[in-house]
Design a protein around this motif. Structure first.
Motif, mmCIF file in Angstrom:
data_model
loop_
_atom_site.group_PDB
_atom_site.id
_atom_site.type_symbol
_atom_site.label_atom_id
_atom_site.label_comp_id
_atom_site.label_asym_id
_atom_site.label_seq_id
_atom_site.Cartn_x
_atom_site.Cartn_y
_atom_site.Cartn_z
ATOM 1 N N SER A 14 -56.019 -9.151 6.262
ATOM 2 C CA SER A 14 -57.059 -8.129 6.460
ATOM 3 C C SER A 14 -56.557 -6.723 6.137
ATOM 4 O O SER A 14 -57.330 -5.847 5.747
ATOM 5 N N PHE A 15 -55.239 -6.501 6.229
ATOM 6 C CA PHE A 15 -54.696 -5.170 5.926
ATOM 7 C C PHE A 15 -54.716 -4.934 4.416
ATOM 8 O O PHE A 15 -54.288 -5.790 3.642
ATOM 9 N N THR A 16 -55.241 -3.784 4.013
ATOM 10 C CA THR A 16 -55.272 -3.480 2.578
ATOM 11 C C THR A 16 -54.618 -2.122 2.299
ATOM 12 O O THR A 16 -54.567 -1.249 3.171
ATOM 13 N N MET A 17 -54.116 -1.977 1.088
ATOM 14 C CA MET A 17 -53.612 -0.684 0.608
ATOM 15 C C MET A 17 -54.356 -0.368 -0.673
ATOM 16 O O MET A 17 -54.332 -1.176 -1.617
ATOM 17 N N ASP A 18 -55.035 0.776 -0.709
ATOM 18 C CA ASP A 18 -55.693 1.138 -1.960
ATOM 19 C C ASP A 18 -54.749 2.007 -2.805
ATOM 20 O O ASP A 18 -53.612 2.291 -2.391
ATOM 21 N N ASN A 19 -55.223 2.399 -3.968
ATOM 22 C CA ASN A 19 -54.346 3.140 -4.876
ATOM 23 C C ASN A 19 -53.912 4.486 -4.298
ATOM 24 O O ASN A 19 -52.822 4.982 -4.603
ATOM 25 N N HIS A 20 -54.765 5.071 -3.458
ATOM 26 C CA HIS A 20 -54.398 6.348 -2.832
ATOM 27 C C HIS A 20 -53.219 6.146 -1.873
ATOM 28 O O HIS A 20 -52.344 7.003 -1.761
ATOM 29 N N VAL A 26 -45.240 6.528 -4.287
ATOM 30 C CA VAL A 26 -44.635 6.822 -5.592
ATOM 31 C C VAL A 26 -45.521 7.795 -6.357
ATOM 32 O O VAL A 26 -46.707 7.961 -6.011
ATOM 33 N N GLU A 27 -44.943 8.394 -7.405
ATOM 34 C CA GLU A 27 -45.715 9.363 -8.179
ATOM 35 C C GLU A 27 -46.683 8.632 -9.113
ATOM 36 O O GLU A 27 -46.290 8.102 -10.171
ATOM 37 N N THR A 28 -47.915 8.523 -8.680
ATOM 38 C CA THR A 28 -48.948 7.863 -9.485
ATOM 39 C C THR A 28 -50.300 8.355 -8.995
ATOM 40 O O THR A 28 -50.370 9.228 -8.129
ATOM 41 N N SER A 29 -51.366 7.795 -9.533
ATOM 42 C CA SER A 29 -52.701 8.207 -9.085
ATOM 43 C C SER A 29 -53.659 7.028 -9.187
ATOM 44 O O SER A 29 -53.434 6.087 -9.958
ATOM 45 N N ASP A 30 -54.729 7.129 -8.415
ATOM 46 C CA ASP A 30 -55.771 6.090 -8.461
ATOM 47 C C ASP A 30 -56.291 5.951 -9.891
ATOM 48 O O ASP A 30 -56.456 4.832 -10.403
ATOM 49 N N GLU A 31 -56.501 7.086 -10.539
ATOM 50 C CA GLU A 31 -57.048 7.085 -11.895
ATOM 51 C C GLU A 31 -56.126 6.330 -12.857
ATOM 52 O O GLU A 31 -56.566 5.481 -13.626
ATOM 53 N N TRP A 32 -54.796 6.620 -12.777
ATOM 54 C CA TRP A 32 -53.828 5.974 -13.684
ATOM 55 C C TRP A 32 -53.819 4.462 -13.457
ATOM 56 O O TRP A 32 -53.880 3.679 -14.405
ATOM 57 N N ILE A 33 -53.757 4.083 -12.180
ATOM 58 C CA ILE A 33 -53.653 2.640 -11.872
ATOM 59 C C ILE A 33 -54.910 1.904 -12.329
ATOM 60 O O ILE A 33 -54.836 0.840 -12.954
ATOM 61 N N GLN A 34 -56.065 2.500 -12.036
ATOM 62 C CA GLN A 34 -57.314 1.815 -12.431
ATOM 63 C C GLN A 34 -57.423 1.713 -13.946
ATOM 64 O O GLN A 34 -57.811 0.676 -14.484
ATOM 65 N N GLU A 35 -57.064 2.789 -14.643
ATOM 66 C CA GLU A 35 -57.184 2.783 -16.103
ATOM 67 C C GLU A 35 -56.237 1.777 -16.750
ATOM 68 O O GLU A 35 -56.609 1.043 -17.663
ATOM 69 N N ARG A 36 -54.972 1.717 -16.259
ATOM 70 C CA ARG A 36 -53.978 0.836 -16.904
ATOM 71 C C ARG A 36 -54.029 -0.606 -16.423
ATOM 72 O O ARG A 36 -53.537 -1.502 -17.102
ATOM 73 N N GLU A 148 -40.449 1.533 -4.366
ATOM 74 C CA GLU A 148 -40.066 2.827 -4.942
ATOM 75 C C GLU A 148 -40.216 2.815 -6.465
ATOM 76 O O GLU A 148 -39.905 3.794 -7.125
ATOM 77 N N ASP A 149 -40.648 1.688 -7.014
ATOM 78 C CA ASP A 149 -40.771 1.558 -8.470
ATOM 79 C C ASP A 149 -42.249 1.577 -8.874
ATOM 80 O O ASP A 149 -42.975 0.593 -8.684
ATOM 81 N N ARG A 150 -42.693 2.683 -9.455
ATOM 82 C CA ARG A 150 -44.124 2.809 -9.777
ATOM 83 C C ARG A 150 -44.554 1.887 -10.911
ATOM 84 O O ARG A 150 -45.739 1.652 -11.119
ATOM 85 N N GLY A 151 -43.560 1.379 -11.651
ATOM 86 C CA GLY A 151 -43.887 0.448 -12.749
ATOM 87 C C GLY A 151 -44.304 -0.924 -12.250
ATOM 88 O O GLY A 151 -44.914 -1.704 -12.994
ATOM 89 N N THR A 152 -43.959 -1.250 -10.995
ATOM 90 C CA THR A 152 -44.316 -2.582 -10.489
ATOM 91 C C THR A 152 -45.144 -2.553 -9.197
ATOM 92 O O THR A 152 -46.024 -3.381 -9.024
ATOM 93 N N CYS A 153 -44.859 -1.588 -8.291
ATOM 94 C CA CYS A 153 -45.490 -1.682 -6.959
ATOM 95 C C CYS A 153 -46.998 -1.463 -6.991
ATOM 96 O O CYS A 153 -47.695 -1.799 -6.041
#
Ligand code: COA
Length: 326
Positions: A14-20, A26-36, A148-153
């Motif tokens: 039931s626990f969720t983590m959204d892109n925010h 890590v240094e990323t954004s909802d927009e980047w994750i959704q787009e890629r 800590e790895d934005r390329g995978t997490c």
């Protein structure tokens, strides 16, 4: 003799983590994750374990099939992230469900795992060794993720999906499967037991070393997926003398929306035939195909007689496609 899926089930924490939430780590954004990737949120274990999720998904699949656990004579759990080494996850599931007549073992083939579990169960049913199989994909990838790895997490999530496959007399289809160990470094994770466990002195610092968490060459995996999945599907259809027009659904491993879209394009098929739920779960490895199958089943989207392609790809490298009639 072959087999038919007669029930499905799934479970997500039931626990969720959204892109925010990820952007706080890590240094990323909802927009980047959704787009890629297409991923919006993922479910992450708290109290749950790979075994508890597998057992719950299995129970729901049995209820859906209208069968009792005692009727099951084979339990296969596909996982790369079990909370138990011994006994295997499948035996733990057997215990939870009371499936006392089942033979149980695990299968490790990462994101192709559910497709290989399905093929394995079908081979046993076809040969008459077993009659009723419970196949499960269950993963707690959050335990293997380097947060800590934005390329995978940004990619992974936890969950479980299951299907009951029953022996029956209908046309059998030949699956297509491939492996290429020479390219295994593209997606890897070293066992925590490789040396410190043997020495018996686990250093807490070393425990969190990167190599004990998933490492990935994202671009290499992307290229591999968009090339090999369409090839495997073409090979599958050719081998079984089935035309694309006859396929109602392509249920692909849910790794990335762009991968699914690219596969549809390369096959010249409408994206409407490629259902997706990765926006809700992220990549749950061997659980992704049965979770999607269960959602579609419960929504009444799967009709008896429809031809469905299952296709998985991932670490190993491994990939494959199977054809089934609903
Ligand atoms: N947020 C913001 N920027 C990021 C980022 C993130 N989460 N991850 C990487 N970047 C940056 C990189 O640092 C790079 O910056 P640079 O150009 O300044 O060096 C840039 O974005 C492009 O990086 P790249 O790795 O080429 O991105 P990509 O378009 O290939 O997307 C993945 C990365 C992981 C989303 C993509 O490669 C992918 O989905 N691969 C398949 C992975 C997969 O499905 N694995 C499981 C298969 S079972």
């Amino acid at each position: 003799m072959t087999g038919k899926i007669c029930g499905t089930g799934s479970f997500a924490p039931s626990f969720t983590m959204d892109n925010h939430d990820i952007a706080k780590l890590v240094e990323t954004s909802d927009e980047w994750i959704q787009e890629r990737t297409g991923v919006v949120r993922r479910h992450i274990i708290r109290e749950e374990t790979t075994v508890s999720m597998a057992a719950e998904a299995g129970k729901r699949a049995l209820d859906n099939a209208g069968m009792s656990a005692k009727e099951i004579d084979l339990i296969l759990v596909s996982t790369i992230s079990s909370n138990v080494v011994l006994p295997c996850a499948a035996c733990e599931v057997q215990k939870e469900l009371g499936a006392v007549h089942a033979t149980c073992f695990d299968l490790s083939a990462a994101c192709t795992g559910f497709v290989l579990a399905y093929n394995t169960a079908m081979a046993y049913l076809a040969s008459g060794v077993y009659q009723n199989a419970l196949i499960i994909g269950s993963e707690s990838l959050s335990n293997l993720t380097n947060w800590e790895d934005r390329g995978t997490c940004i990619l992974f999530g936890d969950g479980a999906g299951a299907a009951v496959v029953r022996a029956c007399d209908q046309k059998a289809y030949i699956p297509v499967t491939h492996s290429d160990g020479a390219r295994g470094a593209a997606l890897s994770c070293t066992s925590r037991y490789d040396k410190s466990g043997l020495a018996g002195n686990v250093d807490p610092q070393e425990w969190m070393e990167d190599r004990y968490l998933m490492q990935m060459d994202g671009r290499a995996v992307f290229k591999f997926a968009v090339k090999s999945v369409p090839q495997a599907v073409e090979e599958l259809l050719e081998k079984n003398q089935v035309e694309k027009e006859e396929i109602a659904w392509y249920i692909l491993h849910q790794a990335n929306r762009r991968i699914v879209e690219s596969v549809a394009k390369r096959l010249g098929e409408s994206i409407e035939k490629f259902p997706m739920n990765l926006q809700e779960y992220g990549n749950t490895s061997s659980a992704s195909i049965p979770i999607l199958l269960d959602e579609m089943n419960r929504k009444g989207l799967l009709k008896r007689g429809q031809k469905i392609v299952l296709a998985g790809f991932g670490a190993g490298l491994t990939w494959g496609a199977s054809l089934l009639e609903w």
